[in-house]
Design an enzyme around this catalytic site. Sequence first.
Site, PDB file in Angstrom:
ATOM      1  NE  ARG A 136      -4.257  -1.629   1.820  1.00  0.00           N
ATOM      2  CZ  ARG A 136      -4.527  -2.764   2.454  1.00  0.00           C
ATOM      3  NH1 ARG A 136      -3.540  -3.141   3.538  1.00  0.00           N
ATOM      4  NH2 ARG A 136      -5.559  -3.679   2.346  1.00  0.00           N
ATOM      5  CE  LYS A 152       1.439  13.711 -15.806  1.00  0.00           C
ATOM      6  NZ  LYS A 152       1.389  13.901 -17.242  1.00  0.00           N
ATOM      7  CD  GLU A 171       9.394  14.285 -23.348  1.00  0.00           C
ATOM      8  OE1 GLU A 171       8.947  15.411 -23.052  1.00  0.00           O
ATOM      9  OE2 GLU A 171       8.813  13.189 -23.341  1.00  0.00           O
ATOM     10  CE  LYS A 202       7.559  16.351 -15.335  1.00  0.00           C
ATOM     11  NZ  LYS A 202       7.590  15.017 -16.038  1.00  0.00           N
ATOM     12  CD  GLU A 250      -1.281  15.908 -17.011  1.00  0.00           C
ATOM     13  OE1 GLU A 250      -0.266  15.653 -17.037  1.00  0.00           O
ATOM     14  OE2 GLU A 250      -2.213  15.121 -17.692  1.00  0.00           O
ATOM     15  NE  ARG A 301       2.825  16.889 -13.973  1.00  0.00           N
ATOM     16  CZ  ARG A 301       3.496  15.898 -12.826  1.00  0.00           C
ATOM     17  NH1 ARG A 301       2.807  16.025 -11.601  1.00  0.00           N
ATOM     18  NH2 ARG A 301       4.541  15.151 -13.221  1.00  0.00           N
ATOM     19  CG  ASN A 325       0.738  15.712 -21.344  1.00  0.00           C
ATOM     20  OD1 ASN A 325       1.621  14.864 -21.208  1.00  0.00           O
ATOM     21  ND2 ASN A 325      -0.104  15.908 -20.354  1.00  0.00           N
ATOM     22  CG  HIS A 369       3.636  14.128 -24.612  1.00  0.00           C
ATOM     23  ND1 HIS A 369       4.337  15.031 -25.036  1.00  0.00           N
ATOM     24  CD2 HIS A 369       4.424  13.267 -23.730  1.00  0.00           C
ATOM     25  CE1 HIS A 369       5.805  14.990 -24.261  1.00  0.00           C
ATOM     26  NE2 HIS A 369       5.676  14.000 -23.574  1.00  0.00           N
ATOM     27  CG  HIS A 418       1.106   9.432 -25.740  1.00  0.00           C
ATOM     28  ND1 HIS A 418       0.755   9.939 -24.476  1.00  0.00           N
ATOM     29  CD2 HIS A 418       2.655   9.285 -25.551  1.00  0.00           C
ATOM     30  CE1 HIS A 418       1.635  10.238 -23.562  1.00  0.00           C
ATOM     31  NE2 HIS A 418       3.062   9.782 -24.140  1.00  0.00           N
ATOM     32  CG  HIS A 468       8.157   8.719 -25.088  1.00  0.00           C
ATOM     33  ND1 HIS A 468       6.819   8.897 -25.160  1.00  0.00           N
ATOM     34  CD2 HIS A 468       8.540   9.948 -24.324  1.00  0.00           C
ATOM     35  CE1 HIS A 468       6.454   9.827 -24.593  1.00  0.00           C
ATOM     36  NE2 HIS A 468       7.580  10.428 -24.235  1.00  0.00           N
TER      37      HIS A 468
END
Length: 369
Positions: A125, A147, A189, A230, A240, A244, A248, A251, A255, A269
Amino acid sequence: MAQIDHTVHVALGERAYDILIGPDLLAEAGAILADKFPGRRFGIVTDENVARAQLPRLTAGLDKAGLHYETVVLPAGEATKSYAMLERVVEGLLAARLERGDLVIALGGGVIGDLAGFAASVTRRGMDFVQMPTSLLAQVDSSVGGKTGINSPHGKNLVGAFHQPKLVLADLSALDTLDRRQFAAGYAEVVKYGLIDDPEFFEWLDANLGEIFEGGPARGEAVARCCAHKARVVIEDEKETGVRALLNLGHTFGHALEKDTGYGDRLLHGEGVSIGMVLAHRFSTELGLAPGQDAGRVVAHLKRAGLPTTLADIPGTLGSTQDLMAAIAQDKKVQRGALTFILTKGVGQAFIEKGVEPGRVAAFLDAVR
């Protein structure tokens, strides 16, 4: 004694942490961890390629510091961000009898960082973890901000959690082992931060691209500036719900292209992000939002870095526009079925546009194929 060239603090209250940037930090990690986390044991998660190139430096330092650790080694590649590999990591940590108070070490690129961080978030957990990014992409982007996650057959990064690391060690020496294609993919990036809202940084990158690729002082400065950027965004919008999402840029298209090409070496990527950023600028021009010459500047810079900029640069045959649109419809920024894109008014002027008409996107993709 570790040489720390740059320190970036991520001020998130009780979950705050530092990003340490410098050469040979993996070799010094044992001393750093022993000082910051006394009495802890560690579970190292890495992949086969990084295990060969970097793991011996890390474990030698851990041994010297008298730290106890167990290691889980996974296959390399984007396909490792899967349910099966998540299970393998979690069960490996449990089999090693690591406790909730111990730490997971994510040693690798973005795939390992995302997967190991997610495994840490759910094992017992919630375990703490440390990011030790070994790729440029991971050092400037994915290792910072909490993330974590894996891919689904429905799309990229659709299963995961926000789980902040306790520390990030960005070893600049690790970047010397990357081939040019992998380094360039990470550089996409880096450029992203200039294109979002820092045109001065974009100009600086244009002037220092050679030194960044060759490993001069500009490389460390670029990593630090990206991490600081960042960190500012994460502090303002950790989960986000607002600004934020600007991170992306490129992206949504990228993606979709990754999914279409099977998350493999056919399209890395960062290469998908590179093409995606160009498409975002060209789509913005198509909508009358941005001057066409700015898209041209982006293309010219990315080409200098050796990155792909068009759909035609992707080896093999792409799926149909309908296939790409189906992937775009699964993007995490979709709200109530409406598409959200990061568009731009020019270099350094990105913004969030909600409710983008799918028909306009499909027509644009038809036109650029």
